[in-house]
Write a protein that holds these residues in place. Structure first.
Motif, PDB file in Angstrom:
ATOM      1  N   MET A  67      37.345  -8.126  -3.419  1.00  0.00           N
ATOM      2  CA  MET A  67      36.613  -7.383  -2.392  1.00  0.00           C
ATOM      3  C   MET A  67      37.152  -7.687  -0.999  1.00  0.00           C
ATOM      4  O   MET A  67      37.242  -6.797  -0.145  1.00  0.00           O
ATOM      5  N   THR A  68      37.533  -8.947  -0.781  1.00  0.00           N
ATOM      6  CA  THR A  68      38.087  -9.314   0.520  1.00  0.00           C
ATOM      7  C   THR A  68      39.408  -8.602   0.772  1.00  0.00           C
ATOM      8  O   THR A  68      39.658  -8.078   1.866  1.00  0.00           O
ATOM      9  N   ARG A  69      40.263  -8.576  -0.263  1.00  0.00           N
ATOM     10  CA  ARG A  69      41.545  -7.879  -0.118  1.00  0.00           C
ATOM     11  C   ARG A  69      41.335  -6.390   0.112  1.00  0.00           C
ATOM     12  O   ARG A  69      42.043  -5.754   0.895  1.00  0.00           O
ATOM     13  N   LEU A  70      40.340  -5.808  -0.608  1.00  0.00           N
ATOM     14  CA  LEU A  70      40.053  -4.382  -0.431  1.00  0.00           C
ATOM     15  C   LEU A  70      39.556  -4.101   0.981  1.00  0.00           C
ATOM     16  O   LEU A  70      39.969  -3.122   1.623  1.00  0.00           O
ATOM     17  N   THR A  71      38.683  -4.961   1.489  1.00  0.00           N
ATOM     18  CA  THR A  71      38.182  -4.778   2.855  1.00  0.00           C
ATOM     19  C   THR A  71      39.305  -4.893   3.870  1.00  0.00           C
ATOM     20  O   THR A  71      39.403  -4.094   4.807  1.00  0.00           O
ATOM     21  N   ARG A  72      40.187  -5.878   3.664  1.00  0.00           N
ATOM     22  CA  ARG A  72      41.316  -6.037   4.574  1.00  0.00           C
ATOM     23  C   ARG A  72      42.248  -4.841   4.504  1.00  0.00           C
ATOM     24  O   ARG A  72      42.785  -4.378   5.510  1.00  0.00           O
ATOM     25  N   VAL A  90      41.400  -1.717   3.652  1.00  0.00           N
ATOM     26  CA  VAL A  90      40.756  -0.538   4.252  1.00  0.00           C
ATOM     27  C   VAL A  90      40.824  -0.597   5.769  1.00  0.00           C
ATOM     28  O   VAL A  90      40.892   0.437   6.441  1.00  0.00           O
ATOM     29  N   ARG A  91      40.848  -1.781   6.336  1.00  0.00           N
ATOM     30  CA  ARG A  91      40.872  -1.911   7.796  1.00  0.00           C
ATOM     31  C   ARG A  91      42.257  -1.781   8.396  1.00  0.00           C
ATOM     32  O   ARG A  91      42.404  -1.794   9.614  1.00  0.00           O
ATOM     33  N   THR A  92      43.278  -1.665   7.569  1.00  0.00           N
ATOM     34  CA  THR A  92      44.640  -1.592   8.098  1.00  0.00           C
ATOM     35  C   THR A  92      44.897  -0.237   8.741  1.00  0.00           C
ATOM     36  O   THR A  92      44.292   0.788   8.396  1.00  0.00           O
ATOM     37  N   LYS A 102      44.174   3.853   7.530  1.00  0.00           N
ATOM     38  CA  LYS A 102      43.520   4.838   8.396  1.00  0.00           C
ATOM     39  C   LYS A 102      44.428   6.034   8.680  1.00  0.00           C
ATOM     40  O   LYS A 102      43.985   7.184   8.666  1.00  0.00           O
TER      41      LYS A 102
END
Length: 486
Positions: free
Chosen positions: A1-6, A8-10, A14
């Motif tokens: 989940m942490t990797r996915l969140t990181r 998605v924020r790249t 975007k």
């Protein structure tokens, strides 16, 4: 989940999401535009075909009446195509045509308007298949009503085919955009992760680590090349700082130790005024040597901190070379040597006069200390010439030269090839020459002759633009005292 969140924020995620949205909207607009345009075009063709049929039947009716009209419609219905015909009497009974059934309101409202209706075709077992058509209905004399239309089956099939193709295209665009997004995102993230990993290794102290290159010469490769060049420079500066620290400790420890020894000896053994005077004179000599080292370091730091171009002006090199040669000519001739100059009379360069004079003084002093031939008289030559748009200033001798492997090392601070360090000097003279060359946008080069050594620096030649622009700021430092290097 942490990797996915990181992830998605790249920025890559975007941007990819934005590209998918843009492509989807553009494809949707294209689908709607093409569908509407195609439908309008085919509708216009249907209207034109119906109007052409009506005009032909109207001409038949005018020339031959209802009988000829019936014969013409009957003849046309025998050749099946997309055209529709129906002629009814005042009671609504069909006289001729190829329509089996349609809403009665169509015949009742015989105003000639264009209508879209549903109907069934007459004959060949098609009475149960409902179709669509565009029709016009007119009322004739005697209560007769004439309907002429065009079947929309081909148009609807083409529209459905086009709509399905465009929908498939939209799906393909979205899928390809998503695949591209995944590829680009993973590739960009991998490159960024590689850069981050290399940066962490460098921050942990491994200055030899470099950013990896893929060989594609893309923006990441160009960034990596520039960062690697910067890291090379940083590593070189760090190594230079280490070398400077080691050498300065060696160069300062010896005079400071001698200074301390002389003071202790004077305090212990000196008797009378003469003894103390001798001790003070020796102490003063050692402090002068220390001051020369610090002054040389300050001159190098001052030169390296200058902004290139802020201290330059057109300078007559012939005059500078002549002044330096005149200064050292008596000394060289007293020792049985000779000094020569070779500079064109009108040769000028964009440079700082004081710094170039300091360069020539340092190089001549080095030659006097280390450039003497083992046999015969010493020959020193100062020359300048324009080569490839640059002015090359050269100091050459007929001495033993410098080994090729030491050409790079000799310009470092406190480096002296004379390991015994018995000759006076600080090992900073060529470091200053290199700093001055870099300030002038040039380089310091060594070339072994047979016999002797040539030392060259290149300067900017005087162009019409530089002569007109003017140079208002001058360097306030003086040439100072030369330092030995080799």
């Amino acid at each position: 989940m942490t990797r996915l969140t990181r992830f998605v924020r790249t920025t890559a995620f975007k941007l990819s999401l934005l590209y998918i949205a843009v492509f989807t909207v553009m494809s949707g607009v294209l689908v709607v535009y093409v569908s509407e345009s195609t439908d309008n075009l085919m509708s216009e063709q249907v209207v034109q075909a119906v109007d052409a049929e009506l005009k032909g039947l109207a001409d038949v009716y005018v020339r031959g009446g209802i009988r000829n009209l019936v014969e013409a419609i009957d003849d046309r219905t025998r050749h099946p195509d997309a055209s529709l015909y129906l002629l009814v009497d005042f009671s609504g009974n069909a006289l001729v045509g190829n329509i089996a059934r349609l809403p009665t309101v169509v015949l009742e409202e015989a105003d000639g308007g264009l209508r879209r209706v549903r109907y069934t075709l007459l004959g060949q077992g098609t009475e149960d298949v409902e179709r669509q058509a565009m029709v016009r209905t007119f009322e004739l004399r005697g209560g007769f009503r004439l309907l002429v239309g065009r079947d929309l089956g081909d148009q609807l099939r083409f529209s459905n085919l086009l709509a399905n193709a465009l929908r498939l295209w939209l799906v393909v665009v979205v899928v390809m955009a998503a695949i591209t997004w995944l590829f680009v995102s993973r590739r960009v993230m991998k490159r960024i992760d590689d850069i981050s990993a290399s940066s962490r290794m460098i921050m942990n102290g491994d200055l030899s680590e470099r950013l990896s290159l893929t060989g594609t010469n893309d923006e990441f490769d160009r960034l990596a090349v520039n960062l690697n060049d910067m890291l090379d420079r940083i590593e070189l500066l760090m190594q230079s700082m280490k070398d400077v620290t080691d050498n300065i400790a060696h160069d300062l420890k010896t005079p400071l130790t001698r200074l301390q020894t002389r003071i202790e000896t004077a305090l212990r053994d000196a008797r009378g005024e003469e003894g103390y005077r001798g001790a003070l004179e020796s102490t003063l000599s050692e402090t002068d040597h220390l001051l020369r080292i610090f002054n040389a370091l300050l001159r190098i730091a001052r030169v390296e901190s200058m902004a290139p171009g802020s201290v330059m002006e057109p300078v007559d090199l012939n005059r500078i070379v002549a002044e330096v040669a005149e200064l050292y000519e008596p000394l060289i001739e007293d020792e049985g040597g000779q000094i020569e100059t070779s500079v064109p009379a009108d040769l000028k360069a964009v440079c700082n006069r004081d710094l170039i004079s300091q360069v020539l003084v340092n190089l001549v002093e080095n030659t006097l200390k280390y450039g003497r031939p083992e046999e015969g008289e010493m020959r020193l030559r100062l020359s300048a010439a324009e080569e490839n748009g640059r002015v090359v200033l050269t100091v050459s001798d007929n001495g033993p030269g410098i080994p090729e492997e030491d050409h790079e090392r000799i310009v470092d601070r406190f480096v002296r090839l004379e390991e015994s360090r018995s000759e006076p000097g600080t090992g900073l003279g060529l470091s200053l020459v290199k700093a001055v060359a870099r300030l002038h946008g040039g380089d310091l080069r060594f070339k072994n002759e047979d016999p002797g050594l040539s030392v060259q620096i290149d300067l900017a030649s005087v162009s019409p633009e530089s002569s007109r622009s003017g140079y208002g700021e001058d360097y306030s430092g003086k040439a100072g005292e030369a330092d030995g290097d080799r």
